[in-house]
Design an enzyme around this catalytic site. Structure first.
Site, mmCIF file in Angstrom:
data_model
loop_
_atom_site.group_PDB
_atom_site.id
_atom_site.type_symbol
_atom_site.label_atom_id
_atom_site.label_comp_id
_atom_site.label_asym_id
_atom_site.label_seq_id
_atom_site.Cartn_x
_atom_site.Cartn_y
_atom_site.Cartn_z
ATOM 1 N N SER A 43 -14.979 32.668 34.077
ATOM 2 C CA SER A 43 -14.111 31.497 33.999
ATOM 3 C C SER A 43 -14.933 30.258 33.624
ATOM 4 C CB SER A 43 -13.375 31.322 35.333
ATOM 5 O OG SER A 43 -12.334 30.382 35.221
ATOM 6 N N ASP A 50 -4.795 38.951 32.546
ATOM 7 C CA ASP A 50 -5.172 37.541 32.682
ATOM 8 C C ASP A 50 -4.263 36.663 31.821
ATOM 9 O OD1 ASP A 50 -6.452 35.086 32.913
ATOM 10 O OD2 ASP A 50 -8.463 35.888 32.570
ATOM 11 N N HIS A 89 -6.291 36.752 36.331
ATOM 12 C CA HIS A 89 -7.559 36.054 36.146
ATOM 13 C C HIS A 89 -8.493 36.245 37.339
ATOM 14 C CE1 HIS A 89 -10.339 33.107 34.590
ATOM 15 N NE2 HIS A 89 -10.235 32.368 35.674
#
Length: 315
Positions: free
Chosen positions: A121, A263, A292
């Site tokens: 991320s 995701d 995610h």
């Protein structure tokens, strides 16, 4: 936790910061026989990688401090030990600014190269930027659930969270509730928060959103939330580098890019793009119920893919 103080710095935005104090942790000792593993953390995490990425880091896991020297630095703008003074109340901190602080810390620690650089991320954004900025410094790179340029979709989610932050006393709780909708997905909530009995009120999904909001409020600040969500928006590896493709072509590290099929925030098309444009990269995809957040939870699957890709991890 250790601290590193560095000289004044002019952010990419032009704002000057001073009295910069970076919090970091080292797991294991420095030894010629140990490889250096550097982890870049995500938005609300911290330098304690064995806590938030447990299953991948820690005793009996793939990356353990008996075998590796593991370093994780709290990012610029976070509220977990890193601090600075600024000309502006809430300065715009770019991913490149964060990486500059990582490099300064690495120089201070007299690290000549990083054997494994990892991030998911927002952490993946930093890892990519560092690999572009100083390609000879990074030997192996692993990124998951991240991108080369943050999407309008991702920026819109972040803006909605910042709008919530300004809504009053419970702003950070509302912001977290919005974020969770992007971190998970329909199937996640249907599987984990479904009510079996007939109800008119007090649904599990409602309780879950409130619980997670209250939980974050106890450990995070509005200011850091605002700054770090803005930092994520700045992600653009191609800025002042001709193009994103040109920037990615500079990466020399052997690279593994993983996407998570479910995701919603960082769809797998973004990771496929990374792998396509990084010369020595392989793309893998994993299935996860958790969207995610799978990058934090699917550590067994991630560990297997890492061992399969990097020969240095098999011994």
């Amino acid at each position: 936790m250790k601290h590193f103080k560095t000289e004044d710095f002019v952010l990419e935005s032009g704002t000057k910061i001073s009295d910069v104090n970076i919090a970091y942790q080292i797991f294991g000792d420095f030894s010629p026989s140990k490889k250096i593993v550097w982890v870049c953390h995500a938005l609300t995490a911290n330098s304690d990688v064995e806590d938030w990425w447990n299953g991948l880091f820690g005793k009996n896991n793939l990356f353990n401090s008996e075998k590796y020297t593991i370093i994780c630095a709290n990012i610029l703008g976070s509220c977990y030990g890193t601090s600075f003074k600024s000309e502006e109340n809430l300065p715009i901190i770019s991913i490149r600014d964060m990486v500059e602080m990582h490099q300064r810390l690495a120089d201070f620690l007299e690290i000549s190269k990083i054997d494994f650089l990892l991030g998911g991320s927002l952490g993946g954004m930093q890892a990519l930027e560092w690999s572009v900025t100083n390609p000879d410094f990074i030997k192996n790179l692993f990124v998951i659930a991240t991108n080369a340029k943050h999407s309008p979709w991702g920026i819109a989610f972040n803006e909605a969270q910042r709008m919530a932050l300004h809504s009053g006393e419970n702003g950070i709780e509302a912001a977290r509730a919005i974020a969770l909708l992007s971190y998970r997905n329909y199937e996640t909530f249907n599987e984990t928060q479904k009510d079996d009995e007939e109800k008119l009120n007090h649904f599990r999904a409602s309780s879950y959103q409130n619980y997670q909001g209250e939980k974050l409020k106890k450990r995070f600040t509005n200011e850091s939330y605002w700054m770090l969500s803005k930092s994520m928006d700045t992600q653009n590896l191609g800025r002042n580098r001709t193009s994103i493709e040109n920037a990615l072509s500079k990466i020399k590290a052997k690279t593994l890019v993983i996407g998570i099929e479910s995701d919603l925030l960082f769809p797998v098309s973004e990771q496929k793009y990374l792998a396509k444009n990084i010369k020595n990269a392989k793309f893998e995809i994993i299935k996860s119920l958790y969207g995610h957040d799978g990058f934090l939870l699917e550590t067994e699957k991630i560990s297997e893919l890492l061992k399969n890709h990097f020969e240095d991890l098999k011994s």
